[in-house]
Write a protein that holds these residues in place. Structure first.
Motif, short mmCIF file in Angstrom:
data_model
loop_
_atom_site.label_atom_id
_atom_site.label_comp_id
_atom_site.label_asym_id
_atom_site.label_seq_id
_atom_site.Cartn_x
_atom_site.Cartn_y
_atom_site.Cartn_z
N ILE A 184 0.84 -1.21 0.00
CA ILE A 184 0.00 0.00 0.00
C ILE A 184 0.87 1.25 0.00
CG2 ILE A 184 -1.63 1.37 1.38
CD1 ILE A 184 -2.88 -1.27 2.31
N THR A 185 1.86 1.26 0.89
CA THR A 185 2.76 2.42 0.98
C THR A 185 3.56 2.60 -0.30
OG1 THR A 185 2.92 2.03 3.36
CG2 THR A 185 4.54 3.52 2.38
N ALA A 186 4.05 1.49 -0.86
CA ALA A 186 4.81 1.56 -2.11
C ALA A 186 3.96 2.13 -3.24
CB ALA A 186 5.34 0.19 -2.48
N THR A 187 2.68 1.76 -3.27
CA THR A 187 1.77 2.28 -4.29
C THR A 187 1.56 3.77 -4.10
OG1 THR A 187 0.65 0.14 -4.40
CG2 THR A 187 -0.52 2.04 -5.30
N GLN A 188 1.38 4.21 -2.86
CA GLN A 188 1.19 5.63 -2.58
C GLN A 188 2.44 6.43 -2.98
OE1 GLN A 188 0.36 5.32 1.60
NE2 GLN A 188 -1.85 5.10 1.31
N ALA A 189 3.61 5.86 -2.70
CA ALA A 189 4.85 6.54 -3.07
C ALA A 189 4.97 6.64 -4.58
CB ALA A 189 6.04 5.80 -2.47
N HIS A 190 4.61 5.57 -5.28
CA HIS A 190 4.71 5.57 -6.74
C HIS A 190 3.76 6.60 -7.34
CE1 HIS A 190 5.48 4.05 -10.75
NE2 HIS A 190 4.17 4.02 -10.95
N ARG A 191 2.56 6.66 -6.82
CA ARG A 191 1.59 7.65 -7.31
C ARG A 191 2.13 9.07 -7.12
NH1 ARG A 191 -2.66 10.68 -4.98
NH2 ARG A 191 -4.40 11.07 -6.43
N SER A 192 2.64 9.35 -5.93
CA SER A 192 3.19 10.68 -5.65
C SER A 192 4.38 10.98 -6.55
CB SER A 192 3.60 10.79 -4.18
OG SER A 192 2.48 10.66 -3.34
N PHE A 193 5.21 9.96 -6.78
CA PHE A 193 6.38 10.14 -7.64
C PHE A 193 5.96 10.50 -9.06
CE2 PHE A 193 8.89 7.98 -10.92
CZ PHE A 193 10.08 8.70 -10.83
N CYS A 194 4.99 9.78 -9.61
CA CYS A 194 4.54 10.07 -10.97
C CYS A 194 3.99 11.49 -11.07
CB CYS A 194 3.47 9.07 -11.40
SG CYS A 194 4.07 7.39 -11.67
N ILE A 195 3.16 11.87 -10.09
CA ILE A 195 2.57 13.21 -10.12
C ILE A 195 3.66 14.28 -10.00
CG2 ILE A 195 1.05 14.79 -8.85
CD1 ILE A 195 -0.68 12.32 -8.17
N SER A 196 4.75 13.96 -9.29
CA SER A 196 5.84 14.92 -9.14
C SER A 196 6.54 15.23 -10.45
CB SER A 196 6.86 14.41 -8.11
OG SER A 196 7.70 13.40 -8.68
N LEU A 197 6.36 14.36 -11.46
CA LEU A 197 7.00 14.56 -12.76
C LEU A 197 6.15 15.39 -13.72
CD1 LEU A 197 8.43 10.98 -13.45
CD2 LEU A 197 9.57 12.92 -12.38
N ALA A 198 5.03 15.93 -13.24
CA ALA A 198 4.09 16.62 -14.13
C ALA A 198 4.71 17.81 -14.84
CB ALA A 198 2.87 17.06 -13.34
N ASN A 199 5.67 18.49 -14.23
CA ASN A 199 6.31 19.62 -14.89
C ASN A 199 7.12 19.20 -16.10
OD1 ASN A 199 5.25 21.48 -13.11
ND2 ASN A 199 7.03 21.44 -11.74
N GLN A 200 7.60 17.97 -16.09
CA GLN A 200 8.37 17.46 -17.22
C GLN A 200 7.48 16.71 -18.22
OE1 GLN A 200 9.67 16.89 -13.88
NE2 GLN A 200 10.66 18.86 -14.25
N PHE A 201 6.47 16.00 -17.70
CA PHE A 201 5.58 15.20 -18.54
C PHE A 201 4.15 15.55 -18.16
CE2 PHE A 201 9.44 12.71 -17.63
CZ PHE A 201 10.00 12.70 -18.90
N SER A 202 3.52 16.35 -18.98
CA SER A 202 2.24 16.95 -18.58
C SER A 202 1.10 15.95 -18.49
CB SER A 202 1.86 18.06 -19.58
OG SER A 202 1.72 17.53 -20.89
N ASP A 203 1.29 14.74 -18.98
CA ASP A 203 0.21 13.75 -18.88
C ASP A 203 0.15 13.11 -17.50
OD1 ASP A 203 2.71 12.58 -19.57
OD2 ASP A 203 1.73 10.72 -20.15
N TYR A 204 1.22 13.17 -16.72
CA TYR A 204 1.20 12.57 -15.39
C TYR A 204 0.42 13.46 -14.43
CZ TYR A 204 4.90 9.36 -16.96
OH TYR A 204 5.63 8.40 -17.63
N SER A 205 -0.54 12.85 -13.78
CA SER A 205 -1.41 13.59 -12.85
C SER A 205 -2.14 12.57 -12.00
CB SER A 205 -2.42 14.43 -13.64
OG SER A 205 -3.35 13.59 -14.32
#
Length: 459
Positions: free
Chosen positions: A310-331
């Motif tokens: 569960i925690t690993a999934t939450q971290a992965h979700r946050s990580f992907c969203i953190s890349l939104a400035n570089q890849f605008s599709d991640y949200s």
């Protein structure tokens, strides 16, 4: 001659999955020290020029209707892309169907055996036809694949009709474990003596002790050319199913000691405010063992592995969203990256790595099985992504469900699906809906005994 679609990735298929991931992990450490913006510029990322999608997730059905679509289309893959005579399932196939390739993987077959159980209880094919397919699959494993392998372990990739070793693939410990998980699910589910006896014969024939190769941790595999692979299953990953099956092996002389459970390391990643056990590995490592083993409300002396996922999934979700400035599709609408196809071939990617950065050359691609495999761990967020993809990216859904990967920023859509990715999506959708796979698999006495031997307790 290799099939045309495989030629470009031939080098990848000759490398065991874990060694491929470890090489990518080393690269991830270097990438994490660089500038992510430079990574984006070098991989075709950037701000999308396509119009913003309409409000809402775009999918008109209920959550359960979507999961039913995922499961029914997934079953269709395993039914159509499995050889009716041998039951061996293609490693990959065209997402639109009509695939002519002949290479199967034992991991895809393991997922496929479990899919047959799900398909039977959901009525996707007549019961008699499914029983016949399961019998044929197990018979071929017991009488062809195991004798052609080594000490009960099977070659990773084989010709789906003859069972002959494909490429220079290894006798694989982890992929044999996935195959066993499928066989044991069938043994628990089908009230058929032939199925039950064959599954027991297959499991009893695997000499796990041999795969230790004189060490405390299991080898990743063996080849006739070079003997045992240098890599070992020595840190937390998808390895839990392999160790528990090995410790609980019905043939006592083939089993490994329970102490081997403590022999592999459990490194801890800190990401933002989250702390969890993980190596620098893609998200699937937190999903595969959980597809069959029910780790809910249980812990050993180290951790609660279900909560850890569960925690690993939450971290992965946050990580992907953190890349939104570089890849605008991640949200919050589109996240999820795990080992998959890409425009440039098969890639072990995702994040966060142990350094907090990307794993592999993240380029804005979205991998639907990353979120489908996370359904039991973060259902509201994961199902929202799947609804969004289904509602807004029509080309991402084909005959067998979601394509393996796609990139909204470059308008690239994979033409393939991969058996293990279809499999984890289907099994986790069913576990989320009814806990069926967990309930069936945990009926196996060897599984329960192994978890007791290594010290699992309620918690």
């Amino acid at each position: 001659m290799l099939p045309e679609k495989i030629k470009g990735n031939a080098a990848r298929w000759r490398i065991p999955r874990r060694e491929f991931l470890e090489d990518a992990g080393k690269a991830a450490g270097l990438a994490a020290m660089g500038n992510i913006a430079m990574l984006a510029a070098g991989c075709g990322g950037g701000i999308s020029t396509t119009p913003s999608p309409p409000a809402g997730d775009g999918y008109a059905g209920t959550d359960d209707q979507l999961l039913e679509e995922i499961e029914k289309s997934g079953f269709l893959f395993f039914w159509e892309q499995g050889d009716p005579a041998t039951g061996q399932v293609k490693d990959r196939a065209l997402a639109a169907g009509n695939d002519t390739r002949t290479v199967s993987s034992i991991a895809a077959t393991g997922f496929g055996l479990t899919a047959l159980c799900i398909g039977d209880q959901r009525g996707y094919q007549p019961h008699a036809a499914i029983v016949t397919r399961v019998q044929a699959t197990l018979n071929f494993i017991a009488n062809m694949l195991q004798p052609m392998g080594q000490n009960g372990f099977c070659y990773h990739f084989v010709d789906m009709s003859t069972g002959a070793r494909a490429f220079t693939s290894e006798v694989s410990s982890i992929d044999t474990a996935i195959l066993l998980c499928g066989a044991l699910t069938c043994r628990a589910y089908f009230a058929d003596a032939t199925i039950q006896n064959l599954a027991t014969q297959i499991y009893s024939g695997v000499n796990f002790n041999w795969m230790l190769n004189g060490g405390q941790t299991l080898s990743m595999g063996w080849t006739p050319e070079n003997g045992f692979l240098t890599g070992r299953w020595d840190h937390y990953s998808e390895l839990m199913m392999l160790y528990l099956l090995a410790i609980g092996a019905p043939n006592a002389s083939f089993a490994i000691p329970a102490s081997s459970w403590s022999a592999w390391t459990r490194p801890v990643i800190q990401y933002q405010a989250l702390s969890y056990v993980s190596g620098s590995d893609p998200l699937f490592v937190h999903q595969y063992s959980h597809a069959w083993f029910d780790f809910r409300n249980k812990k050993d002396s180290f951790t609660n592995y279900f909560q850890n996922s569960i925690t690993a999934t939450q971290a992965h979700r946050s990580f992907c969203i953190s890349l939104a400035n570089q890849f605008s599709d991640y949200s919050a609408d589109t996240w999820g990256i795990t080992s998959s196809d890409s425009k440039n071939g098969y890639v072990a990617w995702g994040g966060p790595s142990s350094q907090g950065g990307p794993i592999g050359p993240v380029d804005g691609s979205v991998v639907p099985c990353a979120t489908a495999g996370a359904l039991p761990f973060d259902f509201p967020d994961a199902v929202h992504v799947l609804r969004w993809i289904r509602g807004h990216y029509a080309a991402a859904w084909q005959r067998y469900g979601f394509v393996d990967a796609f990139n909204p920023l470059t308008n690239w859509y994979d033409t393939d699906v991969i058996g293990i990715d279809v499999g984890i999506s289907m099994l986790m959708a069913e576990n989320e809906r009814t806990q069926f796979v967990w309930n069936m698999f945990m009926k196996n006495a060897e599984v329960r005994a192994a978890m007791q031997l290594v010290g699992f307790q309620p918690g």
